[in-house]
Design an enzyme around this catalytic site. Structure first.
Site, PDB file in Angstrom:
ATOM      1  N   LYS A 147     -18.610 -23.452  -3.405  1.00 36.60           N
ATOM      2  CA  LYS A 147     -19.171 -22.820  -4.604  1.00 36.60           C
ATOM      3  C   LYS A 147     -20.424 -23.554  -5.024  1.00 36.60           C
ATOM      4  O   LYS A 147     -20.663 -24.710  -4.653  1.00 36.60           O
ATOM      5  CB  LYS A 147     -18.154 -22.817  -5.758  1.00 36.60           C
ATOM      6  CG  LYS A 147     -17.655 -24.203  -6.206  1.00 36.60           C
ATOM      7  CD  LYS A 147     -18.532 -24.917  -7.194  1.00 36.60           C
ATOM      8  CE  LYS A 147     -17.974 -26.288  -7.597  1.00 36.60           C
ATOM      9  NZ  LYS A 147     -18.943 -27.129  -8.322  1.00 36.60           N
ATOM     10  N   GLY A 157     -15.582 -28.458  -2.015  1.00 34.84           N
ATOM     11  CA  GLY A 157     -14.906 -28.315  -0.728  1.00 34.84           C
ATOM     12  C   GLY A 157     -13.445 -28.716  -0.758  1.00 34.84           C
ATOM     13  O   GLY A 157     -12.582 -27.975  -0.281  1.00 34.84           O
ATOM     14  N   SER A 206     -11.424 -26.250  -2.880  1.00 31.95           N
ATOM     15  CA  SER A 206     -11.251 -24.981  -2.178  1.00 31.95           C
ATOM     16  C   SER A 206     -10.185 -25.089  -1.092  1.00 31.95           C
ATOM     17  O   SER A 206      -9.364 -24.187  -0.910  1.00 31.95           O
ATOM     18  CB  SER A 206     -12.578 -24.538  -1.567  1.00 31.95           C
ATOM     19  OG  SER A 206     -12.467 -23.252  -1.002  1.00 31.95           O
ATOM     20  N   ASP A 260     -11.241 -27.816 -10.561  1.00 30.77           N
ATOM     21  CA  ASP A 260     -11.924 -26.692  -9.909  1.00 30.77           C
ATOM     22  C   ASP A 260     -10.996 -25.818  -9.083  1.00 30.77           C
ATOM     23  O   ASP A 260     -11.389 -24.720  -8.664  1.00 30.77           O
ATOM     24  CB  ASP A 260     -13.037 -27.204  -8.978  1.00 30.77           C
ATOM     25  CG  ASP A 260     -14.260 -27.686  -9.736  1.00 30.77           C
ATOM     26  OD1 ASP A 260     -14.367 -27.409 -10.947  1.00 30.77           O
ATOM     27  OD2 ASP A 260     -15.117 -28.344  -9.109  1.00 30.77           O
TER      28      ASP A 260
END
Length: 299
Positions: free
Chosen positions: A12, A113, A116, A147
């Protein structure tokens, strides 16, 4: 049983990132816009077994340009392991799961990263076992990292709280992203300390009004440069002025918007046309920068 399930764990960029205040739990309240991009790790659930003697999760780092970033990382510190453990915290029987990861997103770069990867692992593990309750997945994601919940939703979202209060927004844009990450490591904890936010409460109606303004701005692309900000740029650019120079170079190369993502150190530029993005990337590469190209996923 091999390769039961696999999925892309996309990176992102933050289009906007405000750190509002410090909380009593020592986290910070944020107001941020995040957008997935087509740069991704590839995660596979290689095998799983119910009724094991004890609960076990392992992650094999197969390959990828940034696989070395995870070499030597203790298993319990891997966000994939933490995410799956949070998902099965109250599961009635032991499970054994084996994942493999192809690591293409640099770690500690402000691109999300690791978060995710964790969200992707939560999704794959839930599918394998047959868990479809989104609230349960969201709870596990929130317990894993600030996140991580965003990556369960994906697309383009505005986020509040620690990042777990999300609203997905559909926009008509599809831009091209060039990112530069030259391996400068930014400590997220140190970046927050440099901001020195206090515990003062911000009225909810004030946050709501700002949120509405940001959502309205999303369709006014020509205004992004003037309205969208990243609070971390001030302290990080003071320490690493070369990152500020990179941002300026993106504008010189024709980007309509440029920002540092997360707490850094990736700086990116957005372009309307693929050709212009690739031309900018080649210029930056010739100057010795490590560059990445991707498309925004905003729908």
């Amino acid at each position: 049983m091999e390769d039961i399930l696999s999925a892309k764990a996309r990176a992102k960029v933050n289009l906007h990132l405000q750190v509002l205040n410090k909380r009593s739990d020592n986290f910070h309240n944020l107001l941020t816009i995040m957008c997935e991009i087509e740069l991704y790790d590839l995660l596979k659930l290689k095998s799983f077994k119910r009724g094991s003697e004890k609960f076990g999760i392992s992650v094999d780092i197969d390959s990828g340009e940034y696989s070395h970033h995870l070499q030597g990382l203790p298993c319990e510190e891997n966000l994939i392991v933490r995410g799956v453990k949070n998902l099965f915290r109250d599961y009635p029987e032991p499970l054994d799961m084996r994942f493999s990861l192809i690591k293409n997103i640099p770690s500690g770069a402000g691109l999300g990263g690791g978060s995710s990867d964790a969200a992707c692992a939560i999704n794959l593990a839930a599918k394998a076992i047959g868990i479809s309750d989104y609230n349960r997945l969201h709870e596990a994601a929130t317990a894993t990292g600030s996140d991580v919940p965003f990556f369960l939703k994906g697309g383009l979202c505005i986020a509040k709280g620690r990042g777990e209060i999300l609203k997905r927004i559909e926009v008509s844009h599809r831009f091209f992203v060039v990112m530069v990450n030259n391996g400068i490591h930014i400590s997220t904890a140190e970046a927050y300390r440099k901001l020195n936010r206090n515990f003062d409460e911000i009225p909810e109606d004030e946050i709501t009004q700002k949120e509405k303004e940001l959502i309205s701005t999303l369709e006014k692309v020509e205004s992004w440069k003037d309205i969208f900000i990243n609070d971390f740029e001030g302290p990080v650019f003071a320490l690493y002025p070369e990152l500020k120079t990179l941002k300026e170079k993106f504008y010189d190369n024709g980007a309509f918007f440029s920002l540092m993502s997360g707490s850094g150190s990736t700086v990116y530029g957005l372009f309307y046309r693929r050709e212009d993005a690739l031309l900018s990337m080649e210029k930056l590469k010739r100057e010795g920068n490590r560059c990445f190209f991707a498309e925004m996923i905003a729908t």
